[in-house]
Design an enzyme around this catalytic site. Structure first.
Site, PDB file in Angstrom:
ATOM      1  N   GLU A  12      24.708  32.680   9.308  1.00 53.59           N
ATOM      2  CA  GLU A  12      23.966  31.873   8.141  1.00 53.59           C
ATOM      3  C   GLU A  12      24.451  30.678   7.942  1.00 53.59           C
ATOM      4  OE1 GLU A  12      24.141  33.998   4.062  1.00 53.59           O
ATOM      5  OE2 GLU A  12      24.765  31.897   3.523  1.00 53.59           O
ATOM      6  N   HIS A 181      18.189  34.564   1.328  1.00 53.44           N
ATOM      7  CA  HIS A 181      19.303  33.789   1.271  1.00 53.44           C
ATOM      8  C   HIS A 181      19.223  33.505  -0.605  1.00 53.44           C
ATOM      9  CE1 HIS A 181      21.662  30.208   0.694  1.00 53.44           C
ATOM     10  NE2 HIS A 181      22.442  30.539   1.738  1.00 53.44           N
ATOM     11  N   ASP A 307      28.885  30.590   6.824  1.00 55.63           N
ATOM     12  CA  ASP A 307      28.227  29.708   5.777  1.00 55.63           C
ATOM     13  C   ASP A 307      28.451  28.029   5.500  1.00 55.63           C
ATOM     14  OD1 ASP A 307      26.578  29.434   3.536  1.00 55.63           O
ATOM     15  OD2 ASP A 307      27.627  30.730   2.198  1.00 55.63           O
TER      16      ASP A 307
END
Length: 344
Positions: A12, A181, A307
């Site tokens: 991600e 998301h 992230d």
């Protein structure tokens, strides 16, 4: 680069084009959007001179030397790239659909330059549902992208509304995952979050995106599309910790015929969370929580994510290397689960 018998795939990792950042800045300058969360988030990251904001702007747009060096320094071998929140979803439907096409073309070109370091998910415009389905098919079959990312709500509307389900039909037919998301809460929800700056990652993201995922389940979307695959970051936005209560309360609402928006499902809500969802560790490099979600949702459902660049921590991979996992499960966590789900 990793010397382990597996690649460390981070699943991600945010990116943005300079064009998108400029469009966000124009919205802020012209005040042309009725979305307090957007102004809270991008009013800071898009325009502030604070070191945190400037550093993120630089990193999120750099797809070459700096990002690759950051990956090497952190021990990340591959990034799965997701267009940063709110993606194209703050623009009018036709504009958003066209921007998704051009953005996906740029992403595919970046991946072609660095095929061993990057893979990516397609941006789509849910509020142009037929175009979104067509673009997902093009992005997967023509560009080699690995699924879709939607940054939660689209101007206050959610994907449990059947008007949006063309894109779910396309994802199921293509057998690719759909990553939901976070976004800042919509204007109808955000006011209690704003006075303490709680609208983004500290709490607003997970509250809003967990809400979205639960709406999908309760709407019956997985009874309509039983092979649909959804990915949640941040260890499932809190939902794995609420399985018992969600099942118990949902059953009670159904038995009481309490609300027209809650009909019987073929399974318990927790079954869908275990069978149709996958989870990444983005922003949650904390062993007790990771171990709990692995235990409850399955070792084959949890994948590593950092992230980047919002939460770029050089020591994070070392902490993940120390997780109490067998070599087989460590490879699943870092590599195999992502390879299998995203067909890397």
């Amino acid at each position: 680069m990793s010397q382990k018998p597996w690649r460390r795939i981070a699943t991600e990792e945010a990116w943005a084009t300079p064009e998108l950042v400029q469009r966000y800045r124009k919205i802020i300058e012209t005040k042309s959007l009725d979305d307090p969360g957007f102004f809270s988030l991008w009013g800071f990251f898009g325009t502030s001179d604070a070191p945190r904001a400037k550093d993120l702007r630089d990193r999120i747009q750099d797809m070459e030397a700096r990002r690759l060096a950051d990956m090497d320094a952190a021990g990340v071998d591959v990034q799965l790239l997701l267009l940063t929140a709110p993606g194209v979803q703050v623009f009018a439907p036709d504009e958003a659909a066209a921007l998704a096409v051009s953005t996906n073309d740029q992403l595919a070109e970046t991946i072609r330059k660095h095929p061993d370091r990057y893979a990516g998910l397609a941006a789509v415009a849910p509020h142009a549902p037929q175009k979104a389905a067509q673009e997902l098919e093009r992005a997967v079959t023509k560009l080699g992208l690995k699924g879709a990312v939607v940054n939660s709500h689209t101007m206050g509307t959610y994907l449990d509304d059947e008007q949006y389900w063309d894109v779910f039909a396309a994802a199921e037919a293509l057998d690719v995952p759909f990553y939901i998301h976070p976004n800042t809460p919509p204007k109808e929800m955000i006011q209690p979050f704003l006075p303490r700056c709680m609208d983004a990652a500290i709490y607003g993201f997970q509250a809003e995106t967990g809400l979205h995922a639960l709406r999908l389940i309760i709407s019956g979307v997985f009874d309509r599309f039983p092979k649909l695959k959804i990915v949640l970051g941040h260890l499932g936005e809190g939902l794995p910790f609420w399985l018992y209560r969600i099942d118990f309360m949902h059953a009670g609402i159904v038995r009481a015929n309490r609300h027209p928006g809650v009909k019987p499902l073929k399974k318990k809500p927790s079954d869908y969370l275990r069978e149709n969802f996958w989870y990444t560790t983005s922003g949650m490099a904390w062993e007790p929580a990771i171990s709990f979600v692995q235990q409850q949702m399955g070792m084959d459902r949890v994948m590593y994510a950092m992230d980047y660049p919002y939460q770029y921590e050089l020591g994070e991979v070392a902490a993940m290397d120390a997780l109490p996992l067998t070599p087989e499960h460590k490879k699943m966590f870092y590599e195999s689960n992502a390879v299998n789900l995203f067909k890397l």
